[in-house]
Design a protein around this motif. Structure first.
Motif, PDB file in Angstrom:
ATOM      1  N   THR A  27       0.595  -1.322   0.276  1.00 14.79           N
ATOM      2  CA  THR A  27      -0.030   0.159  -0.189  1.00 14.79           C
ATOM      3  C   THR A  27       0.931   0.797   0.115  1.00 14.79           C
ATOM      4  O   THR A  27       0.889   2.449  -1.052  1.00 14.79           O
ATOM      5  CB  THR A  27      -0.692  -0.383   1.514  1.00 14.79           C
ATOM      6  OG1 THR A  27      -1.597  -1.072   1.001  1.00 14.79           O
ATOM      7  CG2 THR A  27      -1.524   1.191   1.575  1.00 14.79           C
ATOM      8  N   TRP A  28       2.400   1.399   0.234  1.00 10.60           N
ATOM      9  CA  TRP A  28       3.024   2.712   1.199  1.00 10.60           C
ATOM     10  C   TRP A  28       3.669   2.459  -0.202  1.00 10.60           C
ATOM     11  O   TRP A  28       3.665   4.268  -1.087  1.00 10.60           O
ATOM     12  CB  TRP A  28       3.873   1.757   1.877  1.00 10.60           C
ATOM     13  CG  TRP A  28       4.905   3.290   1.854  1.00 10.60           C
ATOM     14  CD1 TRP A  28       4.778   4.113   2.779  1.00 10.60           C
ATOM     15  CD2 TRP A  28       5.979   3.159   1.231  1.00 10.60           C
ATOM     16  NE1 TRP A  28       5.965   5.181   2.348  1.00 10.60           N
ATOM     17  CE2 TRP A  28       6.758   4.495   1.410  1.00 10.60           C
ATOM     18  CE3 TRP A  28       6.593   2.518   0.393  1.00 10.60           C
ATOM     19  CZ2 TRP A  28       7.862   4.781   1.372  1.00 10.60           C
ATOM     20  CZ3 TRP A  28       8.256   2.708   0.140  1.00 10.60           C
ATOM     21  CH2 TRP A  28       8.927   3.676   0.198  1.00 10.60           C
ATOM     22  N   LEU A  29       3.680   1.527  -1.330  1.00  9.28           N
ATOM     23  CA  LEU A  29       4.720   1.271  -2.023  1.00  9.28           C
ATOM     24  C   LEU A  29       2.889   2.119  -3.106  1.00  9.28           C
ATOM     25  O   LEU A  29       3.910   3.137  -4.729  1.00  9.28           O
ATOM     26  CB  LEU A  29       5.125   0.177  -3.027  1.00  9.28           C
ATOM     27  CG  LEU A  29       6.559  -0.160  -2.421  1.00  9.28           C
ATOM     28  CD1 LEU A  29       6.726  -2.168  -2.251  1.00  9.28           C
ATOM     29  CD2 LEU A  29       7.741   0.808  -2.680  1.00  9.28           C
ATOM     30  N   ALA A  30       2.337   1.602  -3.357  1.00 12.05           N
ATOM     31  CA  ALA A  30       1.037   1.859  -4.556  1.00 12.05           C
ATOM     32  C   ALA A  30       1.108   3.201  -3.557  1.00 12.05           C
ATOM     33  O   ALA A  30       0.568   4.169  -5.252  1.00 12.05           O
ATOM     34  CB  ALA A  30      -0.043   1.811  -4.333  1.00 12.05           C
ATOM     35  N   ASP A  31       1.423   3.662  -2.941  1.00 13.94           N
ATOM     36  CA  ASP A  31       0.415   5.251  -2.190  1.00 13.94           C
ATOM     37  C   ASP A  31       2.065   6.101  -3.485  1.00 13.94           C
ATOM     38  O   ASP A  31       1.816   6.923  -3.702  1.00 13.94           O
ATOM     39  CB  ASP A  31       1.037   5.620  -1.255  1.00 13.94           C
ATOM     40  CG  ASP A  31      -0.636   5.029  -0.672  1.00 13.94           C
ATOM     41  OD1 ASP A  31      -1.958   4.815  -1.065  1.00 13.94           O
ATOM     42  OD2 ASP A  31      -0.793   5.259   0.202  1.00 13.94           O
ATOM     43  N   ARG A  32       3.212   5.678  -3.381  1.00 18.01           N
ATOM     44  CA  ARG A  32       4.143   6.027  -3.937  1.00 18.01           C
ATOM     45  C   ARG A  32       4.061   6.604  -5.580  1.00 18.01           C
ATOM     46  O   ARG A  32       4.793   7.226  -6.514  1.00 18.01           O
ATOM     47  CB  ARG A  32       5.611   5.226  -3.472  1.00 18.01           C
ATOM     48  CG  ARG A  32       5.904   6.067  -2.040  1.00 18.01           C
ATOM     49  CD  ARG A  32       6.029   7.058  -1.069  1.00 18.01           C
ATOM     50  NE  ARG A  32       4.644   7.691  -1.239  1.00 18.01           N
ATOM     51  CZ  ARG A  32       4.290   7.379   0.098  1.00 18.01           C
ATOM     52  NH1 ARG A  32       3.836   6.887   0.822  1.00 18.01           N
ATOM     53  NH2 ARG A  32       3.054   8.247   0.096  1.00 18.01           N
ATOM     54  N   LEU A  33       3.591   5.560  -5.901  1.00 16.34           N
ATOM     55  CA  LEU A  33       3.483   5.004  -7.053  1.00 16.34           C
ATOM     56  C   LEU A  33       2.557   6.517  -8.155  1.00 16.34           C
ATOM     57  O   LEU A  33       2.723   6.664  -8.651  1.00 16.34           O
ATOM     58  CB  LEU A  33       2.933   3.769  -7.897  1.00 16.34           C
ATOM     59  CG  LEU A  33       3.028   3.985  -8.660  1.00 16.34           C
ATOM     60  CD1 LEU A  33       4.307   3.757  -9.764  1.00 16.34           C
ATOM     61  CD2 LEU A  33       2.615   2.692  -9.462  1.00 16.34           C
ATOM     62  N   ALA A  34       1.534   6.202  -7.051  1.00 18.23           N
ATOM     63  CA  ALA A  34       0.227   7.884  -7.510  1.00 18.23           C
ATOM     64  C   ALA A  34       0.845   8.941  -7.326  1.00 18.23           C
ATOM     65  O   ALA A  34       0.769   9.782  -8.254  1.00 18.23           O
ATOM     66  CB  ALA A  34      -0.685   7.079  -6.211  1.00 18.23           C
ATOM     67  N   GLU A  35       1.948   8.909  -6.306  1.00 15.86           N
ATOM     68  CA  GLU A  35       2.484  10.653  -6.177  1.00 15.86           C
ATOM     69  C   GLU A  35       3.701  10.511  -7.256  1.00 15.86           C
ATOM     70  O   GLU A  35       3.437  11.791  -7.615  1.00 15.86           O
ATOM     71  CB  GLU A  35       2.304  11.088  -5.057  1.00 15.86           C
ATOM     72  CG  GLU A  35       3.943   9.953  -4.613  1.00 15.86           C
ATOM     73  CD  GLU A  35       3.594  10.305  -3.136  1.00 15.86           C
ATOM     74  OE1 GLU A  35       2.868  10.575  -1.951  1.00 15.86           O
ATOM     75  OE2 GLU A  35       5.003   9.967  -2.169  1.00 15.86           O
TER      76      GLU A  35
END
Length: 94
Positions: A27-35
């Motif tokens: 989830t943390w990685l997905a959030d960094r990808l989204a930003e």
């Protein structure tokens, strides 16, 4: 913005805890990808670690970002090697 290749090294001793914390980590990685900070990431097939490509203003900003990874907070990464990387060919090249 510079690109950094980040190599995580894992040990067999952390497998159970990594399995337990993997949803938070992803989830943390997905959030960094989204930003836009994370370009791509994934584990090595042999389980020895992972490669993550990040965009960050500088090495200090990258380090601050990496400390927020749940795997780092849970001390599940045995070693981190982060190096600035300059692609010459391909989709990431300037």
């Amino acid at each position: 913005m510079p690109i950094f290749a980040v190599h995580y090294t894992y040990s067999a001793a952390t497998v159970p805890a990594r399995d337990a914390h993997r949803p938070r980590h992803r989830t943390w990685l997905a959030d960094r990808l989204a930003e836009g900070a994370l370009i791509t990431s994934g584990p090595y097939p042999d389980g020895s670690g992972a490669l993550l490509l990040f965009r960050a203003a500088d090495a200090a900003a990258l380090q601050d970002l990496l400390t927020q990874d749940p795997f780092a907070q849970e001390k599940l990464i045995d070693a981190v090697r982060a190096v600035e990387w300059q692609p010459v060919f391909g989709v990431l090249a300037d």
